[in-house]
Design a protein around this motif. Structure first.
Motif, PDB file in Angstrom:
ATOM      1  N   TRP A 132      -1.741  -7.381   3.699  1.00  0.00           N
ATOM      2  CA  TRP A 132      -3.175  -6.458   3.652  1.00  0.00           C
ATOM      3  C   TRP A 132      -4.441  -7.060   3.263  1.00  0.00           C
ATOM      4  N   THR A 146      -7.314  -6.875   0.747  1.00  0.00           N
ATOM      5  CA  THR A 146      -7.543  -6.167  -0.755  1.00  0.00           C
ATOM      6  C   THR A 146      -9.133  -5.449  -0.799  1.00  0.00           C
ATOM      7  N   GLY A 178      -8.943  -2.899   3.153  1.00  0.00           N
ATOM      8  CA  GLY A 178      -7.604  -2.227   3.237  1.00  0.00           C
ATOM      9  C   GLY A 178      -6.736  -2.048   4.597  1.00  0.00           C
ATOM     10  N   SER A 181      -4.229  -3.357   7.068  1.00  0.00           N
ATOM     11  CA  SER A 181      -3.032  -4.125   6.859  1.00  0.00           C
ATOM     12  C   SER A 181      -2.098  -3.959   8.094  1.00  0.00           C
ATOM     13  N   THR A 188      -6.941   4.944   1.574  1.00  0.00           N
ATOM     14  CA  THR A 188      -6.962   5.954   0.327  1.00  0.00           C
ATOM     15  C   THR A 188      -8.311   6.667   0.733  1.00  0.00           C
ATOM     16  N   MET A 237      -1.504  -2.620  -2.336  1.00  0.00           N
ATOM     17  CA  MET A 237      -0.295  -1.815  -1.783  1.00  0.00           C
ATOM     18  C   MET A 237       0.974  -2.382  -2.277  1.00  0.00           C
ATOM     19  N   VAL A 283      -0.291   3.091  -1.561  1.00  0.00           N
ATOM     20  CA  VAL A 283      -1.496   2.398  -1.793  1.00  0.00           C
ATOM     21  C   VAL A 283      -2.272   3.130  -2.781  1.00  0.00           C
ATOM     22  N   SER A 322      -4.728   7.242  -5.015  1.00  0.00           N
ATOM     23  CA  SER A 322      -3.692   6.653  -4.360  1.00  0.00           C
ATOM     24  C   SER A 322      -3.142   7.434  -3.500  1.00  0.00           C
TER      25      SER A 322
END
Length: 199
Positions: free
Chosen positions: A109, A111, A114, A116, A138, A150, A168, A176
């Motif tokens: 993923w 960072t 987000g 992935s 999220t 994640m 996540v 989360s």
């Protein structure tokens, strides 16, 4: 003499701080796995990647030395434009199911965004799963490297049912979510931790 001790202590603290900051800027990360298969054979695996470019490699231990696997993931596994250290993270899973079949999974993923992807190894090559989490799992707006983290788990229960779970979270807000894979799609669990779980 007292001044020398103070200078020494301050030097050690300063050096430790510099080392810690330098360590955070490192672009190399790795995930280590060690497990047994149903026949009692031990496996040691290191999956290593560049957190800026996404380039990765798998190493396995055999006959008292490390060997590099011949097949690797694509160099840009999330199909993102990544240019900062710490932007690309990966979670490596390797295990056997109850029937003795081996699985190798990489969950990767970005960072910052987000975005992935899940990769699985089959017939001597890596395949990208067709179904992915939403790009904003999220529901937060994220634009900083290291903000979206994640953790991926994949396993079989004793009855032979497979489970795929992604947990996540946003490292800035604390919000989360848990996602589980069922009937060829990802579902978000209805119940989540509080948005500020340490309070």
């Amino acid at each position: 003499m007292k001044n020398r001790k103070i200078i020494f202590v301050l030097s050690v603290v300063f050096f430790s701080c510099i080392c810690h900051v330098f360590a955070q800027k490192s672009s190399i990360s790795l995930d280590y796995k060690e497990y047994y298969n149903p026949r009692g054979e031990q496996y040691r695996i290191v999956f290593v990647w560049d957190t800026k470019t996404g380039k990765s490699a798998r190493y396995y231990y055999n006959k008292s030395k490390w060997h590099k696997s011949e097949v690797s993931l694509p160099d840009n596994p999330t199909d993102d434009t990544s240019n900062q250290q710490g932007e690309i993270m990966m979670n490596y899973n390797e295990y056997y199911n109850t029937r003795g079949e081996q699985y190798r999974i990489v969950y990767v993923w970005n960072t910052r965004t987000g975005k992935s992807a899940r990769y699985y190894y089959n017939q001597n090559k890596w395949h990208k799963s067709e179904v992915a989490l939403p790009d904003n799992p999220t529901g937060d707006t994220s634009n900083q490297v290291g903000e979206i983290m994640m953790d991926y788990s994949e396993y079989y229960n004793p009855r032979g049912q497979q489970y795929r779970i992604v947990y996540v979270w946003n490292t800035k807000t604390g919000s989360s979510a848990r996602y589980y894979y069922n009937q060829n799609k990802w579902h978000k669990s209805e119940v989540a931790l509080p948005d500020n779980p340490l309070k």
